[in-house]
Design a protein around this motif. Structure first.
Motif, PDB file in Angstrom:
ATOM      1  N   GLN B 124     -32.549  67.182  29.695  1.00 17.74           N
ATOM      2  CA  GLN B 124     -31.362  66.299  29.253  1.00 17.74           C
ATOM      3  C   GLN B 124     -30.611  65.274  30.254  1.00 17.74           C
ATOM      4  O   GLN B 124     -30.539  65.675  31.496  1.00 17.74           O
ATOM      5  CB  GLN B 124     -30.113  67.504  28.925  1.00 17.74           C
ATOM      6  CG  GLN B 124     -30.792  68.320  27.779  1.00 17.74           C
ATOM      7  CD  GLN B 124     -31.097  67.648  26.399  1.00 17.74           C
ATOM      8  OE1 GLN B 124     -30.601  66.714  26.028  1.00 17.74           O
ATOM      9  NE2 GLN B 124     -32.254  67.903  26.020  1.00 17.74           N
ATOM     10  N   LEU B 125     -30.636  64.093  29.752  1.00 19.20           N
ATOM     11  CA  LEU B 125     -30.213  62.918  30.780  1.00 19.20           C
ATOM     12  C   LEU B 125     -28.769  63.329  31.184  1.00 19.20           C
ATOM     13  O   LEU B 125     -28.541  62.718  32.248  1.00 19.20           O
ATOM     14  CB  LEU B 125     -30.247  61.743  29.801  1.00 19.20           C
ATOM     15  CG  LEU B 125     -31.654  61.194  29.433  1.00 19.20           C
ATOM     16  CD1 LEU B 125     -31.118  59.800  28.695  1.00 19.20           C
ATOM     17  CD2 LEU B 125     -32.185  60.651  30.703  1.00 19.20           C
ATOM     18  N   TYR B 126     -28.109  63.945  30.502  1.00 17.97           N
ATOM     19  CA  TYR B 126     -26.636  64.098  31.115  1.00 17.97           C
ATOM     20  C   TYR B 126     -26.526  64.922  32.072  1.00 17.97           C
ATOM     21  O   TYR B 126     -25.372  65.214  32.951  1.00 17.97           O
ATOM     22  CB  TYR B 126     -25.507  64.529  29.980  1.00 17.97           C
ATOM     23  CG  TYR B 126     -26.057  65.548  29.151  1.00 17.97           C
ATOM     24  CD1 TYR B 126     -26.410  65.375  27.737  1.00 17.97           C
ATOM     25  CD2 TYR B 126     -25.753  66.952  29.634  1.00 17.97           C
ATOM     26  CE1 TYR B 126     -26.744  66.495  27.001  1.00 17.97           C
ATOM     27  CE2 TYR B 126     -26.282  68.155  28.730  1.00 17.97           C
ATOM     28  CZ  TYR B 126     -26.903  67.701  27.440  1.00 17.97           C
ATOM     29  OH  TYR B 126     -27.289  69.010  26.546  1.00 17.97           O
ATOM     30  N   ASN B 127     -27.422  65.670  32.551  1.00 15.98           N
ATOM     31  CA  ASN B 127     -27.697  66.408  33.901  1.00 15.98           C
ATOM     32  C   ASN B 127     -28.334  65.861  35.161  1.00 15.98           C
ATOM     33  O   ASN B 127     -28.769  66.353  35.881  1.00 15.98           O
ATOM     34  CB  ASN B 127     -28.137  67.749  33.336  1.00 15.98           C
ATOM     35  CG  ASN B 127     -27.432  68.704  32.592  1.00 15.98           C
ATOM     36  OD1 ASN B 127     -26.225  68.613  32.603  1.00 15.98           O
ATOM     37  ND2 ASN B 127     -28.044  69.613  32.115  1.00 15.98           N
ATOM     38  N   PHE B 128     -28.489  64.507  34.871  1.00 22.19           N
ATOM     39  CA  PHE B 128     -29.204  63.749  36.056  1.00 22.19           C
ATOM     40  C   PHE B 128     -27.923  63.285  36.979  1.00 22.19           C
ATOM     41  O   PHE B 128     -26.980  62.715  36.432  1.00 22.19           O
ATOM     42  CB  PHE B 128     -29.918  62.521  35.528  1.00 22.19           C
ATOM     43  CG  PHE B 128     -31.319  62.936  35.094  1.00 22.19           C
ATOM     44  CD1 PHE B 128     -31.394  63.739  33.883  1.00 22.19           C
ATOM     45  CD2 PHE B 128     -32.490  62.445  35.826  1.00 22.19           C
ATOM     46  CE1 PHE B 128     -33.042  63.892  33.311  1.00 22.19           C
ATOM     47  CE2 PHE B 128     -33.726  62.615  35.270  1.00 22.19           C
ATOM     48  CZ  PHE B 128     -33.802  63.538  34.207  1.00 22.19           C
ATOM     49  N   GLY B 129     -28.167  63.323  38.360  1.00 25.39           N
ATOM     50  CA  GLY B 129     -27.448  62.728  39.120  1.00 25.39           C
ATOM     51  C   GLY B 129     -27.819  61.593  39.591  1.00 25.39           C
ATOM     52  O   GLY B 129     -28.339  60.703  38.760  1.00 25.39           O
ATOM     53  N   LEU B 158     -27.613  69.109  39.731  1.00 25.20           N
ATOM     54  CA  LEU B 158     -28.185  68.161  38.824  1.00 25.20           C
ATOM     55  C   LEU B 158     -29.752  67.601  39.304  1.00 25.20           C
ATOM     56  O   LEU B 158     -30.224  67.830  40.542  1.00 25.20           O
ATOM     57  CB  LEU B 158     -27.288  66.796  39.225  1.00 25.20           C
ATOM     58  CG  LEU B 158     -26.020  66.825  38.601  1.00 25.20           C
ATOM     59  CD1 LEU B 158     -25.028  65.717  38.950  1.00 25.20           C
ATOM     60  CD2 LEU B 158     -25.786  67.246  37.541  1.00 25.20           C
TER      61      LEU B 158
END
Lengths: 299, 299
Positions: B124-129, B158
């Motif tokens: 999921q993109l929202y868990n990328f740092g 992340l």
């Protein structure tokens, strides 16, 4: 073949040429219609542009198994259209998994999403941390697990993209109690409401993940002809009239370079005070409040 | 008007319909040709598809002031095409600023970039740092400032997107010394080389930002018909033959949900060992090694 096709941000013509060619040959076309909306086009305009009937897929249809969408997709071409890019929502990953289990071939045609197009505000994408979602608070329900994520991002200097809640097809609870399903009119969170909720949670959590003076950028109607950016503090933006949807907010992290600041200053009412707040925020989070890695034996 | 137009990832037809319409009416068309390449199309194929001459803009042309690109753009329509989306590189933000200073109107037409399309690997993109770039090491030059960023990301759970270096038009230094400019053949970093460099830096930095057993996903030729994902440890992927470019790598963070893991398992050779490594990594970084925010008086 099931085509998962991103539609981009605003216009019917924001679909890619490859995406349009795929839609044109599909027997059935579904439009995912609950995580976002295509700002500058109606269902009718899409149907005219595609020369195809478009079926709206609400949350119920997508999350209750997608049976209708997947039906015969091993023999026919079916399109599932998603505003922005395809993998914005967990449910779409789930749809791909279900197809794989049934040997339905899947082709993904990507497009812009808010997650990358947000770079248009002038902040560099590689300095963004985890993304958070802000939902509409009610008197009894004020979820704030995002607060810790903002703090984590800001401790290491990263910007936070805040996605603002939309309610496209919510049943009216009173009517439901009387056994009738009546849908509420659509609601889209404004920048002001988002900032008020940010301030409300900082009041209760009080860890200074941010303050009323923390600099932000409001991104409104990104990718449309009415696109607008506004830089200001959370307090200032809590009184900002952001106009028509859709909106997103970026809470700045410490890592703001001169070029980025110059870009943000184009969108602020009070340049001097904005610079002052950016510098103060950089000072507050620098040096980093945790033990530097090269002295940290615990990690 | 200066149009900044994202081209997406692979095919000439990955341009949006709106982007193509804009290109068609432009007097001059430039293609930014040093931060990335459009995998499945040559300059000639683009020219045929657009029915326009396309001028390649190398780093020198873009970073030395963009005078040629901006010339008469207040009177004529000019297109500046960027592989992926428009705001992937700092220089493009700079170009917009220069246009504003000269009252040249700018319109941005977004597209998919690796920054959002990476979601296709199932994470999921929202868990990328924060995103890092891995450049080709030489005997004397092994920049490793990205190491701290990976550690920061992984401390808070992340994922880290690693962009792999490309060298599209590098002058041969020996020839330059003799006063002749000869360009080296293009080079694209492979997944194996990236992973070897990761391991080399962990050897010297030794803070366990990651280990040889840290789980990753290799993303190859994303958005093309030869797209491929491969899940494995850094050690495993340091021996992986990733084939033709382009490649990116995701170093997993702790925040891997069941659905994401299920997706990643589709791409791994040894499911049991991959699960074991994911669980071990989650255990190592949980609970977070710094003082929890609600006991941290220093932040």
């Amino acid at each position: 073949m099931l085509y998962l096709i991103g539609l981009g941000l605003a216009y019917p013509e924001d679909i890619t040429v490859r995406g349009l060619n795929a839609v044109k040959k599909c027997s059935r076309v579904y439009l995912e219609h609950y995580t976002s909306i295509l700002m500058n086009s109606t269902q009718e305009e899409l149907e005219t542009f595609y020369e195809k009937k478009v079926t709206l897929a609400d949350r119920e249809m997508v999350e209750s198994g997608c049976e209708e969408i997947m039906a015969d997709a091993d023999k026919l071409d079916v399109a599932f259209l998603v505003v922005g890019d395809v993998f914005g929502a967990t449910t779409h990953t789930d749809l791909v998994l279900r197809c794989k289990q049934r040997n339905i071939p899947v082709e993904v045609i990507h497009n812009a999403s808010i997650m990358n197009a947000a770079g248009a505000c002038g902040l560099q994408l590689y300095n963004f941390g985890q993304t958070i979602s802000m939902v509409f608070f009610t008197d009894s329900w004020k979820p704030d697990s995002w607060y810790d994520k903002v703090l984590e991002n800001r401790k290491i200097g990263l910007h936070t993209l805040v996605l603002l809640d939309i309610k496209v097809k919510e049943p009216n609870l009173e009517s439901m109690a009387r056994g009738r399903i009546v849908y509420e009119p659509p609601r889209y969170m404004s920048i002001a409401q988002c900032c008020k909720q940010l301030l409300e949670v900082e009041e209760t959590r009080s860890l200074e993940a941010y303050t009323p003076n923390t600099p932000c950028v409001a991104i409104s109607r990104l990718g449309s002809n009415k696109q607008k950016f506004k830089s200001g503090t959370i307090k200032e933006l809590s009184e900002y009239d952001s106009g028509e949807p859709l909106h997103s907010l970026v809470i700045l992290g410490r890592q703001v370079h001169e070029l980025e600041l110059e870009y943000l200053l184009e969108f602020t009412d009070n340049k001097e005070s904005f610079i002052k707040n950016v510098k103060a925020d950089q000072e507050y989070f620098k040096p980093a409040p945790w033990v530097p890695p090269n002295q940290d034996d615990d990690c």
